[in-house]
Write a protein that holds these residues in place. Structure first.
Motif, PDB file in Angstrom:
ATOM      1  N   UNK A 286       0.855  -1.287  -0.016  1.00 32.76           N
ATOM      2  CA  UNK A 286       0.322  -0.060  -0.009  1.00 32.76           C
ATOM      3  C   UNK A 286       0.828   1.229   0.065  1.00 32.76           C
ATOM      4  N   UNK A 287       0.517   2.043  -0.967  1.00 35.90           N
ATOM      5  CA  UNK A 287       1.671   3.303  -1.067  1.00 35.90           C
ATOM      6  C   UNK A 287       1.061   4.221   0.124  1.00 35.90           C
ATOM      7  N   UNK A 288       2.120   5.235   0.339  1.00 38.85           N
ATOM      8  CA  UNK A 288       1.706   6.399   1.350  1.00 38.85           C
ATOM      9  C   UNK A 288       1.451   7.602   0.463  1.00 38.85           C
ATOM     10  N   UNK A 289       0.373   8.197   0.898  1.00 40.24           N
ATOM     11  CA  UNK A 289       0.128   9.534   0.433  1.00 40.24           C
ATOM     12  C   UNK A 289      -0.591   9.451  -1.060  1.00 40.24           C
ATOM     13  N   UNK A 290      -1.264   8.525  -1.504  1.00 44.71           N
ATOM     14  CA  UNK A 290      -2.157   8.377  -2.515  1.00 44.71           C
ATOM     15  C   UNK A 290      -3.063   6.939  -2.474  1.00 44.71           C
ATOM     16  N   UNK A 291      -4.174   6.907  -3.086  1.00 40.24           N
ATOM     17  CA  UNK A 291      -4.814   5.774  -3.246  1.00 40.24           C
ATOM     18  C   UNK A 291      -4.048   4.637  -3.952  1.00 40.24           C
ATOM     19  N   UNK A 292      -3.998   3.399  -3.394  1.00 39.41           N
ATOM     20  CA  UNK A 292      -3.723   2.317  -4.145  1.00 39.41           C
ATOM     21  C   UNK A 292      -4.504   1.944  -5.414  1.00 39.41           C
ATOM     22  N   UNK A 293      -3.401   1.517  -6.434  1.00 35.37           N
ATOM     23  CA  UNK A 293      -4.007   1.072  -7.577  1.00 35.37           C
ATOM     24  C   UNK A 293      -4.357  -0.369  -7.538  1.00 35.37           C
ATOM     25  N   UNK A 294      -5.465  -0.639  -7.715  1.00 33.35           N
ATOM     26  CA  UNK A 294      -5.757  -2.253  -7.417  1.00 33.35           C
ATOM     27  C   UNK A 294      -6.191  -2.643  -8.918  1.00 33.35           C
ATOM     28  N   UNK A 295      -5.582  -3.733  -9.649  1.00 37.14           N
ATOM     29  CA  UNK A 295      -6.268  -4.603 -10.694  1.00 37.14           C
ATOM     30  C   UNK A 295      -7.050  -5.698 -10.185  1.00 37.14           C
ATOM     31  N   UNK A 296      -8.231  -5.480 -10.513  1.00 36.73           N
ATOM     32  CA  UNK A 296      -9.236  -6.588 -10.501  1.00 36.73           C
ATOM     33  C   UNK A 296      -9.082  -7.564 -11.615  1.00 36.73           C
ATOM     34  N   UNK A 297      -8.664  -8.761 -11.504  1.00 33.95           N
ATOM     35  CA  UNK A 297      -8.005  -9.597 -12.340  1.00 33.95           C
ATOM     36  C   UNK A 297      -8.410 -10.947 -12.390  1.00 33.95           C
ATOM     37  N   UNK A 298      -8.807 -11.404 -13.836  1.00 40.31           N
ATOM     38  CA  UNK A 298      -9.029 -12.682 -13.848  1.00 40.31           C
ATOM     39  C   UNK A 298      -8.390 -13.362 -15.289  1.00 40.31           C
ATOM     40  N   UNK A 299      -8.560 -14.626 -15.648  1.00 37.21           N
ATOM     41  CA  UNK A 299      -7.901 -15.117 -16.523  1.00 37.21           C
ATOM     42  C   UNK A 299      -8.631 -14.486 -18.022  1.00 37.21           C
ATOM     43  N   UNK A 300      -7.742 -14.524 -19.024  1.00 34.44           N
ATOM     44  CA  UNK A 300      -8.372 -14.297 -20.188  1.00 34.44           C
ATOM     45  C   UNK A 300      -9.794 -14.796 -20.661  1.00 34.44           C
ATOM     46  N   UNK A 301      -9.819 -16.154 -20.427  1.00 35.59           N
ATOM     47  CA  UNK A 301     -11.194 -16.875 -20.855  1.00 35.59           C
ATOM     48  C   UNK A 301     -12.201 -16.401 -19.654  1.00 35.59           C
ATOM     49  N   UNK A 302     -12.143 -16.277 -18.527  1.00 36.10           N
ATOM     50  CA  UNK A 302     -13.007 -15.887 -17.427  1.00 36.10           C
ATOM     51  C   UNK A 302     -13.350 -14.564 -17.720  1.00 36.10           C
ATOM     52  N   UNK A 303     -12.528 -13.660 -17.856  1.00 37.52           N
ATOM     53  CA  UNK A 303     -12.715 -12.047 -18.126  1.00 37.52           C
ATOM     54  C   UNK A 303     -13.871 -11.880 -19.240  1.00 37.52           C
ATOM     55  N   UNK A 304     -13.616 -12.831 -20.339  1.00 34.75           N
ATOM     56  CA  UNK A 304     -14.639 -12.764 -21.458  1.00 34.75           C
ATOM     57  C   UNK A 304     -16.114 -12.990 -20.964  1.00 34.75           C
TER      58      UNK A 304
END
Length: 461
Positions: free
Chosen positions: A187-205
């Protein structure tokens, strides 16, 4: 108008009181209207909403949350108690492949693992019984608080909730706090954390639209979320980047079962390497799902392991967990007698459920009472010595619900109760709840895929 209370409907005094409350509020409108108008809720729950919520009393909420904390701790202790401290041995015992085991044990060497899970339970009118314990970050249910808020736009429910001092927990808030606790070093200090909500290519489709909703809602909790799949990540300086943003944490929606696919593993390898090197936080850690595997419940239930647990732990297992066994030639029956499993299961077909240990969402489950004897025996024979368990059938008690037309109906519920770390989510670790309801008293799996509708839950606070 007085609603007659059938004698078997006794779990929820609040449920009865709410049905009676509605009897005096005829013509108040559609209680599900706001939910149906919500694009996020209809995307998640397919426009199938129960006309009222479920209710948890204070004592039963605290009891089930306490029991789930005990079960969680027991599951986490299995490598030490049964496998000499070897996580790899546990992974192999629950049916993981060599590739899955290698990836999971590799992940377990980094960071921490903060409790988060969803228990699926039935209530038989006397007590809750645990069917499955999904321990992972990919839980769904992040819209639960939105469903509560949508239902509260219905004036009779709002009045009832206020009168009885009821509340609800925001499951997404609990998930977000758990992620930040588990990945605290990222978690970075001084700014909102950047979070990638990630699934596999097939699942993401398939589920990409819902993950985009999830990512957008993280902003409510001071997090910049971006939904994506591995093909959208690049790795300048070894750190994952997406849409021009360097990623601090990856919120994992892919599952351990996806790690059996070599193509998916190849897609994910750069990410896993970055997590190994501490260049990105990965939530939740890959080994989480070992503990939530159905086979681990069979280990807790197995008579051979009872000497490993103290009296309080055994009392919790006996109270919450139905008889569950690996599908092996010999086992012990509920009375502790050694039996031929196939013969026992054939004789008790109406009281047993066959479950694969490595699938989710009700996939592959066979309810003995829903198939003929020949099919049941064939399925058992095919499952023998494989990654399957048998579990005693729990018959959910009927619960009183408004039917949306001014009357009442009996529903049979699957309770999805979320558990978090007490220090992270507060109170007793209770992190929210939703229910899926069926009108079928002989239901096998109460799920959206099997035609159930979804409802919110309120608890005494």
């Amino acid at each position: 108008m007085t609603v007659t209370r059938p004698p078997h409907l006794h779990r929820s005094p609040l449920g009865h009181a709410y049905v009676e409350h509605l009897a005096g509020a005829a013509g108040a409108g559609d209680p599900t209207a706001a939910a149906r108008e919500s694009a996020a809720l209809t995307l998640a729950y397919r426009d199938r909403f129960l006309a009222g919520p479920a209710f948890l009393g204070d004592a039963e909420r605290r009891t089930v949350a306490g029991d789930l904390r005990t079960i969680y701790d027991l599951l986490r202790s299995l490598p030490d108690r049964i496998f000499g401290g070897s996580l790899a041995a546990l992974a192999e015992a629950v049916g993981m492949s060599g590739q899955q085991t290698a990836l999971i044990t590799r992940s377990a060497r980094t960071g921490s693992l903060v409790p988060l899970g969803r228990a699926d339970l039935y209530h038989d009118g006397t007590a809750f019984s645990l069917l499955e314990f999904n321990i992972t970050s990919a839980l769904g249910g992040f819209e639960n608080a939105d469903l509560n808020r949508a239902m509260l736009t219905f004036a009779p429910l709002r009045e009832f909730v206020t009168r009885h001092r009821l509340g609800y927990r925001d499951t997404l808030a609990c998930m977000a706090r758990t992620m930040l606790a588990e990945c605290a070093t990222a978690v970075p200090a001084g700014r909102p954390p950047v979070v990638a909500v990630l699934d596999t290519v097939d699942n993401f489709a398939v589920i990409g639209p819902r993950l985009r909703v999830f990512a957008a809602k993280l902003a409510e909790h001071g997090i910049e979320g971006i939904a994506c799949h591995p093909g959208q990540l690049t790795y300048p300086n070894g750190r994952p980047t997406v849409a021009g943003r360097t990623v601090d944490i990856v919120y994992r929606y892919f599952l351990a079962e996806d790690l059996a696919d070599p193509a998916s593993v190849a897609e994910l390898e750069p990410l896993l390497a970055a997590a190994d090197q501490g260049k990105v936080g990965l939530f939740s850690r890959l080994d989480a799902e070992i503990y939530g595997n159905k086979a681990t419940l069979a280990m807790l239930s197995d008579d051979r392991h009872r000497a490993l647990f103290d009296a309080a732990e055994l009392a919790c297992v006996d109270r919450l967990l139905p008889w569950t066994r690996y599908v092996r030639p010999r086992t012990t029956d509920p009375g502790g007698s050694d039996v031929d499993l196939l013969r026992y299961a054939v004789a008790h077909r109406d009281d047993l459920v066959l479950k694969p240990t490595l699938l989710h969402g009700g996939s592959g489950i066979v309810a003995g009472w829903q198939v003929d004897p020949a099919r049941w025996q064939a399925d058992l024979t095919a499952a023998m010595d494989g990654p399957y368990v048998l579990q005693r059938r729990i018959r959910p008690a009927a619960e009183p619900f408004p039917d949306g037309a001014g009357g009442a109906q009996d529903l049979y519920l699957n309770w999805g109760i979320y558990l978090g770390d007490v220090d992270v989510v507060g109170e007793d670790g209770y992190a929210g709840c939703f229910v899926r309801g069926s009108t079928d008293p002989a239901v096998g799996v109460v799920s959206l895929g099997a035609g159930a509708a979804v409802g919110s839950a309120f608890h005494e606070s």
